[in-house]
Each structure stands twice: as structure tokens, then as C-alpha cells.
Motif scaffolding. Structure first.
Motif, mmCIF file in Angstrom:
data_model
loop_
_atom_site.group_PDB
_atom_site.id
_atom_site.type_symbol
_atom_site.label_atom_id
_atom_site.label_comp_id
_atom_site.label_asym_id
_atom_site.label_seq_id
_atom_site.Cartn_x
_atom_site.Cartn_y
_atom_site.Cartn_z
ATOM 1 N N GLU A 1 0.959 -1.228 -0.019
ATOM 2 C CA GLU A 1 -0.085 -0.001 -0.035
ATOM 3 C C GLU A 1 0.903 1.195 0.007
ATOM 4 O O GLU A 1 0.725 2.298 -0.829
ATOM 5 C CB GLU A 1 -0.861 -0.055 1.525
ATOM 6 C CG GLU A 1 -2.149 0.710 1.240
ATOM 7 C CD GLU A 1 -2.890 0.777 2.515
ATOM 8 O OE1 GLU A 1 -3.117 -0.382 2.866
ATOM 9 O OE2 GLU A 1 -3.428 1.582 2.918
ATOM 10 N N GLN A 2 1.953 1.196 0.619
ATOM 11 C CA GLN A 2 2.743 2.455 0.835
ATOM 12 C C GLN A 2 3.622 2.529 -0.431
ATOM 13 O O GLN A 2 3.905 3.778 -0.981
ATOM 14 C CB GLN A 2 3.737 2.034 2.011
ATOM 15 C CG GLN A 2 4.721 3.235 2.085
ATOM 16 C CD GLN A 2 6.200 2.995 3.033
ATOM 17 O OE1 GLN A 2 5.970 1.885 3.830
ATOM 18 N NE2 GLN A 2 6.846 3.948 2.899
ATOM 19 N N GLU B 1 -4.830 11.095 2.804
ATOM 20 C CA GLU B 1 -4.345 10.496 3.996
ATOM 21 C C GLU B 1 -2.767 10.296 3.547
ATOM 22 O O GLU B 1 -2.056 10.150 4.293
ATOM 23 C CB GLU B 1 -5.137 9.084 4.207
ATOM 24 C CG GLU B 1 -4.695 8.398 4.950
ATOM 25 C CD GLU B 1 -4.747 8.759 6.508
ATOM 26 O OE1 GLU B 1 -5.471 9.676 6.731
ATOM 27 O OE2 GLU B 1 -3.975 8.500 7.394
ATOM 28 N N ALA B 2 -2.584 10.160 2.266
ATOM 29 C CA ALA B 2 -1.161 9.854 1.766
ATOM 30 C C ALA B 2 -0.713 10.948 0.798
ATOM 31 O O ALA B 2 -1.702 11.538 0.091
ATOM 32 C CB ALA B 2 -1.035 8.793 1.007
ATOM 33 N N ASP C 1 -6.118 6.454 -0.590
ATOM 34 C CA ASP C 1 -5.436 7.424 0.535
ATOM 35 C C ASP C 1 -4.993 8.517 -0.114
ATOM 36 O O ASP C 1 -4.980 9.343 0.339
ATOM 37 C CB ASP C 1 -4.433 6.531 1.128
ATOM 38 C CG ASP C 1 -4.925 5.453 2.184
ATOM 39 O OD1 ASP C 1 -6.067 5.528 2.556
ATOM 40 O OD2 ASP C 1 -4.417 4.289 2.296
ATOM 41 N N GLU D 1 1.291 4.361 -2.684
ATOM 42 C CA GLU D 1 1.201 5.901 -2.044
ATOM 43 C C GLU D 1 2.494 6.637 -2.532
ATOM 44 O O GLU D 1 2.420 7.797 -2.939
ATOM 45 C CB GLU D 1 0.892 6.077 -0.596
ATOM 46 C CG GLU D 1 -0.368 5.483 -0.150
ATOM 47 C CD GLU D 1 -0.544 5.190 1.311
ATOM 48 O OE1 GLU D 1 -1.449 4.628 1.742
ATOM 49 O OE2 GLU D 1 0.395 5.499 1.856
ATOM 50 N N ARG E 1 -12.394 3.686 2.640
ATOM 51 C CA ARG E 1 -11.764 5.083 3.000
ATOM 52 C C ARG E 1 -12.714 5.912 3.245
ATOM 53 O O ARG E 1 -12.554 7.413 3.421
ATOM 54 C CB ARG E 1 -10.880 5.518 2.133
ATOM 55 C CG ARG E 1 -9.542 4.441 1.920
ATOM 56 C CD ARG E 1 -8.938 4.114 3.405
ATOM 57 N NE ARG E 1 -7.730 3.452 3.094
ATOM 58 C CZ ARG E 1 -7.353 2.160 3.110
ATOM 59 N NH1 ARG E 1 -8.370 1.382 3.503
ATOM 60 N NH2 ARG E 1 -6.204 1.700 3.264
ATOM 61 N N THR F 1 -7.757 10.849 -0.810
ATOM 62 C CA THR F 1 -8.224 11.741 0.445
ATOM 63 C C THR F 1 -7.315 12.431 1.035
ATOM 64 O O THR F 1 -7.586 13.344 1.896
ATOM 65 C CB THR F 1 -8.643 10.742 1.468
ATOM 66 O OG1 THR F 1 -7.630 9.879 1.865
ATOM 67 C CG2 THR F 1 -9.715 9.802 1.000
ATOM 68 N N TYR G 1 -5.480 0.227 -2.367
ATOM 69 C CA TYR G 1 -6.083 1.021 -1.233
ATOM 70 C C TYR G 1 -5.162 2.355 -1.260
ATOM 71 O O TYR G 1 -5.830 3.357 -0.866
ATOM 72 C CB TYR G 1 -5.805 0.346 0.212
ATOM 73 C CG TYR G 1 -6.741 -0.783 0.381
ATOM 74 C CD1 TYR G 1 -8.182 -0.628 0.461
ATOM 75 C CD2 TYR G 1 -6.069 -1.846 0.737
ATOM 76 C CE1 TYR G 1 -9.039 -1.791 0.822
ATOM 77 C CE2 TYR G 1 -7.136 -3.385 0.903
ATOM 78 C CZ TYR G 1 -8.434 -2.968 1.010
ATOM 79 O OH TYR G 1 -9.240 -3.699 1.226
ATOM 80 N N GLY G 2 -3.978 2.361 -1.522
ATOM 81 C CA GLY G 2 -3.035 3.520 -1.762
ATOM 82 C C GLY G 2 -3.775 4.683 -2.588
ATOM 83 O O GLY G 2 -3.576 5.758 -2.346
#
Lengths: 968, 153
Positions: A84-85, A289-290, A284, A88, A145, A287, A280-281
Motif C-alpha cells: 500500500e505504501q 491520507e497519503a 489514500d 502511495e 476509506r 483523500t 488502497y493506496g
């Protein structure tokens, strides 16, 4: 119906069934390696599992030899969070007008997803490793999310069938939305349009794609996509949608010069998230978030056809006689666009002429028209300043100190990109040493910086990356004489503008065509004298000199090819070549049994010395026993000829040699993972993070995956170049830049090898497209080959320490890769110090078995003709009584087993370890089915014969007898 | 007229074997022409020659010739059984021959272990073979004689 007729009919039916089952069985048995692999079956199993030593430990398991399910879960959870990271940090924000992104908490409650790919995302292209089907939909990722999406539109898109592949772009016709327009108002905070392309192994994208009768590049918008964007633009104009966001869900770089035309507020390249948690990234990032920190690893050109490499790119529409001339030389990707830009600014080399114009207005080449986003470009939700504090010249290296400060309002990471310009003067022009106006030489990424926070980075620049390969005069790498420029910049173009400012130039523009002045404060200059010796010797002590001249067409036929030079853009713009091999272009160093070769019977084999494989752990190649005998040689002497040969043949694994405690070699394919485990994001998306630490971690986690699966070998990562945007496997390879590639792949390899996994770097080398991949031969200057196409491999072997490589099926010049002595023994072993396994590409590769082994090859990958291949090798020894070849085979076996002895193969292995054969259940099942069907079939035939010819005859006899008074 | 008379008043198995025979000739020609015209490579690399498989060809040819028995002697009870087994053998060994291609087509990676083939044509050959087989299987369920009632009519 008579009984005989019934049995006859049944015999026919059962005959069909029998032969169908039998044909299927024969085919399955011939390809048992594939089936075992698909079913995850190992054919040799260790009896005393879990009791041996841990030589390569897992960071997640106390004892990897008997790990628990909790430990496995901990590893997988860590991997999924990392994936996920990766997403991002890899995604690249290309456009963000008026801070359209990130979306607020209110905005995410009213979102409409548009475009077929919104419901059918591209995850990864087809190739080795995991499949292409994602486990998580974009919708589910967004909902997780807090997004609330327009379900009606989503459902309509989900219902549209299509097959996205290298020959088809799928987009829902705009009429799909006709009855749904009314729903837009309730989900109007943002229209998120997802566009995608999908290529894959063996499947390059189409240069001439038929889009409803219109022939165009497959990377340009199709009619359905234009219709969709027009509809969205209209909806934004009439106030229905408040903002338009485009997600580019493609590993191949699309043409995006239309973003303003369709009034798009924000655009993000999200590449291929892989089939696991990467998606999922994306949520994020939307939004906030990342915070995006990815930078482009490829130039986004306005026309996907504009790179000079496209003039000599194999396509079905062009006939290059399969002799593929890399006439563009070193001018690949940004090295072409930026160099031509500088020459336009400085008014040199006839750079602003019409040759190579694809998007420029007025027939004159113009950078801002040709390039949409430059190499290294990428926005953030915050802003940063980067100051060049100092540069220290250490002789062979430069230490660059840069302070980065987050000047925005949210936390984020920033990439420091260090570029250089080296002299291009008379020496270079005379001796055909081409120079890119700007080249990446180093980079680093900050930690996440809070608003206002600074971080100072010290970045080491190896002057090796400033050296150029001079194949005509010095015949080695040189440091040119003259002034050198080093600049930091937000991207390659920005850095070049800084350098141009330092050079006193004027008229510079940014990628949008706005006039800029450059920043001389970000530039460091110094002077070097001509140096033809420092890089003329490799770290192994081997001369670095011309070894690939066979691959330069002009070496054989002077003047046939005009390579692109920046000193004359118009006159040397590449032609599309269609050249045939001439009589002198042939391999002349084929293996022959030497006159003084020993007899095969004189070569030691099968001499048991009571050394088990487990005892070879930690034994170095030159180590001797108490009698002064080389231990590895003694171990290899124990093998029989058949065992030596068995080590060369991979059927998704190497056969065990049970009597010596070798349980066989295990391997799996995959550039973003191996099968049956975590799938990391597409490599080029990961590369866009420009984060070497993450690549090291990616390598470690892939190594962990292999440790848990007890896989000794990973067939990956890939080290071929993004020569054009169309290659089917660009998703597997990192970048158009060879230094970025060098550093990142080196880090990943280091990570994976540290876990006791030998990584097979593929596909050595110059396998930069898929079409005709087994038949084309690449020709280029040695400068281009060394600086561009070999450098990623060099990073993997020299920096990363990779211990396996997979050869390409494409030819290098007229040589087969595995049989090109000066590449294998001169560069790979000689200059780079490689010691390990050289394996062909799947199917046994483009080889003559004996020749391949003789030149340095170790293994034939994934073959379906195991017995035939083994016999060929055996014949090469026996029929010619060639002890020399047998000795070569022993050397290959030593390389192979030495490599395995440095993998997790040694985990759990002791001198006493026992192995048993594990007969695959499917083979037993198929045999049983054959027997049952065969017996029933034979029974039916027998019954037919009995009733038709025996009983009937007997009845007739009885009838005749009855006529004579017998019984009727 | 004599030729036409030859086709009159024949049992069903005669027509089925005749049809299978004609289709067998077509199948053999299509198979041979196709498989000799395509050249494969292993993973696009090592030449594996054309896609011609002698066993498949021989079985097809023999199956076709064997159909002639059912045409010439429809009342011979084993007549349709022989071609059905020969065609079935051709079918089975063609599966063996094309297994990798089928696997790679399903997995969308055709070209990895083999190249040069045309999946559509291969499927067409399979269908032709199957039609031949079905024809002689149906013929096998008949007794190869014309029923008296039909013969008198």
C-alpha cells in the motif's frame, strides 16, 4: 438394437473417450513440470523437515524451518502494508489545478466513478508470477476509506463486457450513461475518470491501432474516451460536476496533452497497483491520507511516436528483417528530448528543424509542444524548497549537500534529483562520443517532513556515471575534458534550465512553454582533464574495453547505419532500417573439441568422497581440505554424468541428487512477486517512488516470501529498458533512465539475496520489446549498449550482487545471448565478476544446448523436452569422447551448486537429511482414469467381437446343427 | 446413372461413412496444409520446425481410408468402428500435440513455450475431426444393413 451393434457403438464412444484421455495424459506427463507448478507440488520431499539448522533466517519467524501460521500472517500483513505504501509513494500527481486534490471528507461522500476501468481496473499485466485479476476492486478500496460513490453508474460500467489487452482498448460507449445522467447531481463533488491500457508478455501495444476505423497510436485517446471526456467536460460546464479528476491506470505511458482541452482539474498516474493491497493506496492519495511524492520515471511525450527509437521498433507493419538498429544511440527518453531542447536554446546542431516533429506547431521542433511532462516530474499536496548547500569533490566521487524544507501546509516527502552535464566538444564530436545535455547521476528522498521542517541530505555522486564510453578512440570509458555542470532540479528539464542559466543562455521555457530563467544557485561547476584510464579497469581488475563491436552494424558494413548525433539532428534523424545480414556477419567461434582434449573416460566422475551437500555451506571456491584438495572440486567429482546433465535442465525446478543430500533446486517466476504469495506493485510504479530504501525493503520482503515458500530462485526482477512506450513488459522494467534503474534494482537485489534467494535478472540483454522477441537481433553502438542497456544489469550484479541471470531470446547482433562469449565471459564474468547461474528464458531458450553450455550457460529454463535435451548433451560427450566438454559441464555444475549453497536451499539441511520422491497425485489419477477407461473400452470391443463374430457364429452353427436335427 | 444408383438404397452407415470419408479428406488436407505452413519457436527462440505431427497425420489418413470400407462394405459390422478409432486416435494425439498451445492461449501467454500457431485454425481442425468421429460413431450404432421395409419401398 442388436447387442453386437450396441457394443460396436459403445466401443466407438469409449474409443473416443480413451484416446482423448490418453492424449491428454501423454501431454500432461510430457509437461509435468508446468502442472506440478500450477498445483504447487514438489516431487522430492525432505523426510526430517524442521529439525535442521536455520542458515537464512526470517525476521518474522523464530525458526523458518517450522514457521507457524501466526508468523506467516505477520509476514503477509507487513507485506500488504508495504505494498500500500509503495502505491502511495509511486503514484505521480501530474496536474492539480486549484488544489482539486485531495478531496475533503465532505467531497468523498458524493463521487461518481466514470470510465470502464473504474469498474475493471488494470492491476498487472500478464507475465510470470501472479495473475492479472485484482483481489480488491477500486470501489471497495474507496468505500473502505469513507467514499460514497454513485452505485448506479458503477453498476452500469461493471455490466459492460470487454477484454482489455494489447490489441484492444475497452471503454464504455458514452450512451452507457444516457439513462444515468440524472444520478450525477447527487454524486457531483467529483467525477473521477479512470483510463487504462494493458499490454503484457509477448504483447506489445499497437502502434497502428484501429479505433473504429481511425488508425492511431494505442496510447492516444480513443473515440469512446474522447466522448466520455467531452460528456464530463459538459457536465462540469453546466455545473453538474464540481471537479474532474483523471486517474491514468496504465503501466504504459499514455498521451495526455489533452488534459486542459477537457478541463480536467487533476490528473494522477497510478500505474499498476498489483493484485493485492496496492489499490488502497489510490484511495489514500485521493483523500490526502497519503501525500503524493512520486516522480516520473519516463517522459510523457505529447506523441507516443516521437522518440527516435520509434523509427526502428519492430511492428507488424514494418519489416526490419528482424535486424533491429538502435539508431537513436544514447538518445533514449529524456536524453533525447532534453538534449534537443538545449540545442534549440543554444542554436546548435540544427535542432529546431523539422526532422522528428510530431506535435510541434509550424514544422519546427519545439520542446513544450513535444513534451507534456518531463522525466522526474511530479507534484505534491505541499511545496518544498531545495537548496544546494555545497558540493565537495572527493576525486572519484562528489558529495552533494542539499537542504529540503517543507514550505507547505501538510506533511510530505521530497525527492532530490541530481543531474549532470558533461562536455561535448571537439574530441567527442570527432570520436562519436555522444552526450546527453542532462543526465541523472544521483538522487535521494527525504523522510516525511512536517510543514516547515527541513532535512539536509548528503548525496554521493559516483563520477563513473559522468564517464562516457568512447568506442572509437580510447575504447573504454573516458571522463571528457572540459567544464562539468551539476544541478539539482524538480525534474530533468528544470535541472537543465538551471544549467543553461549557468551557461548564460536565454530563452528557456518550462514544459508548458512558459518563459523561465533557471536558477544558478542550484548549479555547481568544475573542470576535468581528459581521463582515459580511471574507468578503463573494472573492480575485478579486468580491462573495460570494446567487447560488443559485433553488435555495431557499421563494424561489419561501414556506413550502412547513421547513428543519431546531436551535432546534426536533421542529417542523422534515424531512418527506418531494413538491413539483411551480410556474409561476414556470422558466428565463428563455435565450440570444437580441442585437439588435446582428454577422453571422457579420463575425466573424474562418480568418485564418491562422502561429502554431502549440506557440508558445502560456507565452503569457498578456493577452499582446500587437509590433503590440499579443493573441496568443491571433490564434491563435484562425486557426480555422475547423468547427474551433471540433470543440473542443466530445469522443469520448474532442478532434480534432486538424493544420494548426495541435494534435494533439488526450487524456483518461481515473477518480477513483482512469486506465485502463491504477496503481489507487489508493478515495478515501474515502485520505481516512481525514487526511494532506494523502499526498493531494498521490497527486495527483503520478496525474499521473505521466498523463504516461507522455500524457493531458492526468483526469476526476476527485470532489467530491460523502456526504450519506447509500447513494450508489453514496460510494467516489469523500471525506467527509461539507466542510472535510476541501476540504483533501484541494485537495492532490491541486495534485499532479496540477503534472504538466501538467488535472483535471476532478466532478460540479459537488450530485450526491450516483445514482438518477434525470439528472432530479432539488436544492433547499436557500444556506447549506447554500455551506458543505457547494460547499466541496469550492471547495477543488479555489481551493486546488488545478483547470482543468477536469465538470458534473452532476442539476439544481440547475430549472436544468441547465452552463446556470445565476449558478453558472457568478457563483461558478465570478467568485468562484473559474476559467479552464478546463467539460465535461458523459458522453453530452453534460443540456444544450441552444447554451444550454450560451452560458452558459460548453466541451465535450460522450463523445458518440455527434458529427455531429448539431456540426450543431446550426453551425445556431445560420448559420441565424441569429449572429456573437455565433460570438464566444462563439471564447471557449470559447480557454479550451479555453489549458488544453491548460498540460498535457503541450505536451510534445514544436514548431512543426515533424507529425501523421498513425492509422486504427484494427478499422475496417479490420470493413470487410473486411463486404466479404467481403457478396460471398459477393451471390454466393449471384446463384447462386440464376441456377440458379432463368436456367439453369432456359434448360433449359426447351432442352427445348422439343428437343421440336421439338432437343437434350434 | 450407374453412379447415382450406387448411392441409392444404401444403409445409413453408408452415407455416414461416405460423409466422414469426404470430411476426412478435407480434414487431412487442412491439417497438413496448416501444420506444414506454420513454424514454431520455443519461447520465440529455438526453432521447433513446423507444427506437423506425423502420428496425427497418419491416423487421420488411415481413418479416412478406413471410412472407405464402410462405404464399400457397409454390411461389414466392424467397418465404422475402425475409422472411429483411428479418428479418435488422431484427435487424442492432436490434444497431446496442442496441449501447450491451449494452455498458453487460456493463460494469454501464447508464444512462451511455442509460437507460430493459429489458435482458430487449430480449433477448426479439432471441430472437423470431431465431426468425422461423430459421423462414424453414429454409423457404429447402426447395423449397416438396409431395413427390408425401406428396401421394398
Amino acid at each position: 438394437m442388436k447387442r453386437a451393434t450396441l457394443f460396436k457403438g459403445l466401443s466407438s464412444v469409449l474409443g473416443l473417450l480413451f484416446f482423448t484421455v490418453n492424449g491428454l495424459t501423454v501431454g500432461m506427463f510430457r509437461n509435468e513440470g508446468f502442472i506440478n507448478d500450477a498445483l504447487n507440488i514438489t516431487t522430492t520431499e525432505q523426510v526430517d523437515k524442521g529439525e535442521g539448522p536455520v542458515r537464512y533466517a526470517s525476521e518474522f519467524a523464530e525458526n523458518i524451518n517450522k514457521f507457524t501460521q501466526e508468523e506467516l500472517k505477520a509476514k503477509n500483513d507487513a507485506a500488504q502494508a508495504f505494498i500500500e505504501q509503495e502505491m502511495e509513494e509511486g503514484a505521480v500527481l501530474l496536474k492539480n489545478d486549484n488544489n482539486a486534490l485531495p478531496l475533503t471528507e465532505t467531497q468523498i461522500k458524493k463521487v461518481t466513478l466514470l470510465g470502464w476501468a473504474a469498474a475493471h481496473p488494470y492491476y498487472r499485466a500478464h507475465s510470470g508470477g501472479n495473475g492479472t485479476d485484482g483481489k480488491i476492486s477500486l470501489k471497495d478500496a474507496l468505500i473502505s476509506r469513507g467514499f460514497v460513490i454513485n452505485e448506479a453508474v458503477y453498476d452500469a460500467l461493471a455490466a459492460v463486457n470487454g477484454e482489455r489487452k494489447n490489441t484492444s482498448v475497452v471503454e464504455a460507449p458514452v450512451s452507457t450513461y444516457d439513462s444515468l445522467n440524472g444520478t450525477f447531481a447527487s454524486y457531483n463533488e467529483a467525477a473521477i475518470v479512470v483510463l487504462s491500457r494493458e499490454a503484457g508478455e509477448n504483447d506489445d501495444l499497437q502502434v497502428n491501432y484501429n479505433d473504429n476505423g481511425n488508425m492511431q497510436s494505442m496510447l492516444a485517446l480513443t473515440k469512446n474516451e474522447r466522448d466520455l471526456l467531452n460528456m464530463v467536460k459538459q457536465c462540469k460546464a453546466d455545473g453538474t460536476f464540481k471537479k474532474v479528476i483523471v486517474l491514468l491506470n496504465s503501466s504504459n505511458i499514455m498521451e495526455v496533452d489533452w488534459l486542459d482541452e477537457y478541463d480536467v482539474d487533476a490528473c494522477m498516474w497510478v500505474g499498476g497497483p498489483g493484485v493485492d493491497s496496492g489499490i488502497y493506496g489510490i484511495a489514500d492519495l485521493l483523500t490526502g491520507e497519503a501525500n503524493p511524492s512520486g516522480k516520473l520515471v519516463d517522459t510523457f511525450s505529447a506523441s507516443s511516436l516521437s522518440a527516435p527509437a520509434m523509427q526502428n521498433y519492430v511492428t507488424a507493419q514494418r519489416n526490419h528483417n528482424n535486424n533491429l538498429i538502435y539508431a537513436e544511440g544514447i538518445y533514449v527518453g529524456y536524453k533525447y528530448y532534453e538534449t534537443r531542447y538545449e540545442d534549440c536554446i543554444l542554436g546548435q546542431g540544427d535542432a529546431d528543424g523539422s526532422a522528428g516533429v510530431y506535435a510541434s506547431q509550424g514544422g519546427k521542433w519545439n520542446y513544450a509542444d513535444e513534451v507534456t511532462y518531463p522525466f522526474g516530474y511530479g507534484l505534491s499536496y505541499t511545496s518544498f524548497t531545495q537548496t544546494l548547500d555545497k558540493v565537495v569533490d572527493n576525486g572519484d566521487t562528489l558529495t552533494v549537500t542539499v537542504t529540503v524544507t517543507n514550505t507547505g501546509k501538510v506533511a510530505g516527502k521530497s525527492v532530490v534529483q541530481v543531474y549532470a552535464q558533461t562536455p561535448y566538444d571537439d574530441y567527442e564530436k570527432t570520436n562519436h562520443v555522444e552526450k546527453s545535455a542532462v543526465q541523472l547521476v544521483a538522487f535521494d528522498k527525504t523522510e516525511e517532513l512536517a510543514p516547515g521542517a527541513p532535512q539536509t541530505l548528503e548525496i554521493e555522486v559516483d563520477k563513473y556515471f559522468l564517464a562516457s564510453y568512447d568506442y572509437t578512440k580510447a575504447k573504454t570509458y573516458i571522463l571528457s575534458e572540459g567544464d562539468y555542470y551539476l544541478s539539482i532540479g524538480d525534474d530533468a528539464h528544470d535541472a537543465l534550465n538551471n544549467i543553461l542559466a549557468q551557461k548564460g543562455a536565454s530563452g528557456m521555457t518550462d514544459h508548458e512553454g512558459n518563459v523561465v530563467s533557471g536558477n544558478v544557485e542550484k548549479v555547481f561547476t568544475w573542470h576535468e582533464e581528459l581521463d582515459t584510464t580511471t574507468y578503463a579497469t573494472s573492480a575485478t581488475g579486468e580491462d573495460v574495453t570494446n567487447r560488443l563491436q559485433d553488435m555495431d552494424w557499421n563494424h561489419w558494413n561501414e556506413g550502412d547505419v547513421t547513428y543519431l548525433t546531436r551535432s546534426n539532428w536533421q542529417g542523422t534523424w534515424p531512418k527506418s532500417y531494413n538491413l539483411s545480414l551480410t556474409a561476414n556477419m556470422k558466428v565463428t567461434d563455435m565450440y570444437e573439441k580441442p585437439a588435446d582434449a582428454p577422453k571422457a573416460t579420463e575425466v573424474t566422475t562418480d568418485e564418491f568422497a562422502d561429502i554431502m551437500f549440506a557440508e558445502m555451506f560456507g565452503v569457498e571456491l578456493d577452499e582446500v581440505d587437509e590433503n590440499g584438495d579443493n573441496i568443491w572440486d571433490k564434491f563435484i567429482d562425486q557426480l555422475t554424468m547423468d547427474e551433471l546433465i540433470s543440473l542443466t535442465i530445469d522443469v520448474k525446478g532442478i532434480d534432486a541428487i538424493k544420494r548426495l543430500g541435494f534435494g533439488g533446486g526450487t524456483n518461481d517466476d515473477g518480477i513483482d512477486s512469486v506465485s502463491f504469495t504477496n503481489c507487489y506493485v508493478n515495478p515501474n510504479l515502485a520505481a516512481s517512488s525514487w526511494n532506494e530504501d523502499m526498493f531494498l525493503r521490497r527486495g527483503e520482503l520478496i525474499g521473505e516470501d521466498c523463504l516461507f515458500l522455500k524457493l531458492n530462485t526468483q526469476w526476476g526482477p527485470g532489467a530491460n529498458m523502456h526504450r519506447t512506450p509500447f513494450s508489453g513488459r514496460n510494467f516489469e522494467y523500471l525506467s527509461e533512465d539507466s542510472v535510476l534503474f541501476y540504483e533501484l534494482i541494485g537495492a532490491q537485489v541486495k534485499g532479496t539475496e540477503s534472504k538466501g534467494v538467488t535472483v535471476a535478472i532478466k532478460h540479459l540483454f537488450a530485450n526491450d520489446q516483445e514482438e518477434n522477441r525470439g528472432s530479432y537481433g539488436v544492433y547499436a553502438t557500444e556506447q549506447a549498449l554500455r551506458e543505457i542497456y547494460l547499466r541496469p544489469f550492471e547495477g543488479a550484479f555489481v551493486k546488488g550482487g545478483a547470482t543468477t541471470t536469465m538470458t534473452s531470446n532476442a539476439r544481440v547482433g547475430f549472436h544468441r545471448v547465452g552463446e556470445y562469449d565476449s558478453l558472457i565471459n568478457g563483461i558478465l564474468h570478467g568485468e562484473w565478476g559474476f559467479y552464478g547461474i546463467i539460465i535461458t528464458d523459458a522453453g530452453g531458450g534460443f540456444t544450441t544446448p552444447q554451444e550454450y553450455i560451452a560458452k558459460g550457460g548453466n541451465m535450460f529454463c522450463f523445458v518440455s523436452d527434458k529427455a531429448d535435451r539431456a540426450q543431446k548433451l550426453k551425445n556431445a560427450i560420448i559420441l565424441k569422447n569429449d572429456g573437455n566438454f565433460l570438464n566444462i559441464l563439471k564447471e557449470r555444475a559447480k557454479e550451479t551448486l555453489y549458488t544453491y549453497a548460498h540460498t535457503n536451499n541450505m536451510n534445514d539441511l544436514t548431512r543426515e537429511s533424507e529425501f523421498v520422491d513425492n509422486y504427484p497425485w494427478w499422475k496417479s489419477a490420470m493413470i487410473a482414469i486411463n486404466v479404467v477407461v481403457g478396460v471398459v473400452f477393451a471390454g466393449a470391443v471384446t463384447c462386440f467381437i464376441l456377440w458379432e463374430y463368436v456367439f453369432k457364429k456359434r448360433d449359426k452353427i447351432e442352427f445348422v446343427d439343428g437343421d440336421k436335427g439338432g437343437k434350434v | 446413372m450407374k453412379i447415382l444408383n450406387f448411392f441409392k438404397n444404401k444403409p445409413l452407415s453408408f452415407y455416414l461413412c461416405l460423409g466422414a470419408c469426404v470430411l476426412g479428406v478435407v480434414t487431412t488436407i487442412v491439417y497438413t496444409a496448416y501444420s506444414l505452413s506454420v513454424y514454431g519457436k520455443i519461447n520465440g527462440g529455438a526453432d521447433m520446425g513446423n507444427h506437423f505431427n506425423t502420428v496425427v497425420f497418419v491416423m487421420l489418413l488411415l481413418g479416412t481410408l478406413a471410412c472407405a470400407i464402410g462405404v464399400a462394405k457397409p454390411d461389414w459390422q466392424f467397418a465404422p468402428l475402425i475409422p472411429s478409432l483411428l479418428f479418435s486416435a488422431a484427435f487424442g494425439y492432436y490434444i497431446d500435440d496442442r496441449l501447450i498451445m491451449i494452455e498458453e492461449e487460456i493463460n494469454q501467454i501464447y508464444g512462451m513455450m511455442e509460437s507460430g500457431g493459429n489458435f482458430g485454425t487449430v480449433m477448426f481442425v479439432f471441430v472437423l475431426m470431431l465431426v468425422c468421429i461423430v459421423a462414424v460413431i453414429v454409423a457404429s450404432f447402426t447395423d449397416g444393413t438396409k431395413k427390408q421395409r425401406n428396401a421394398n419401398s
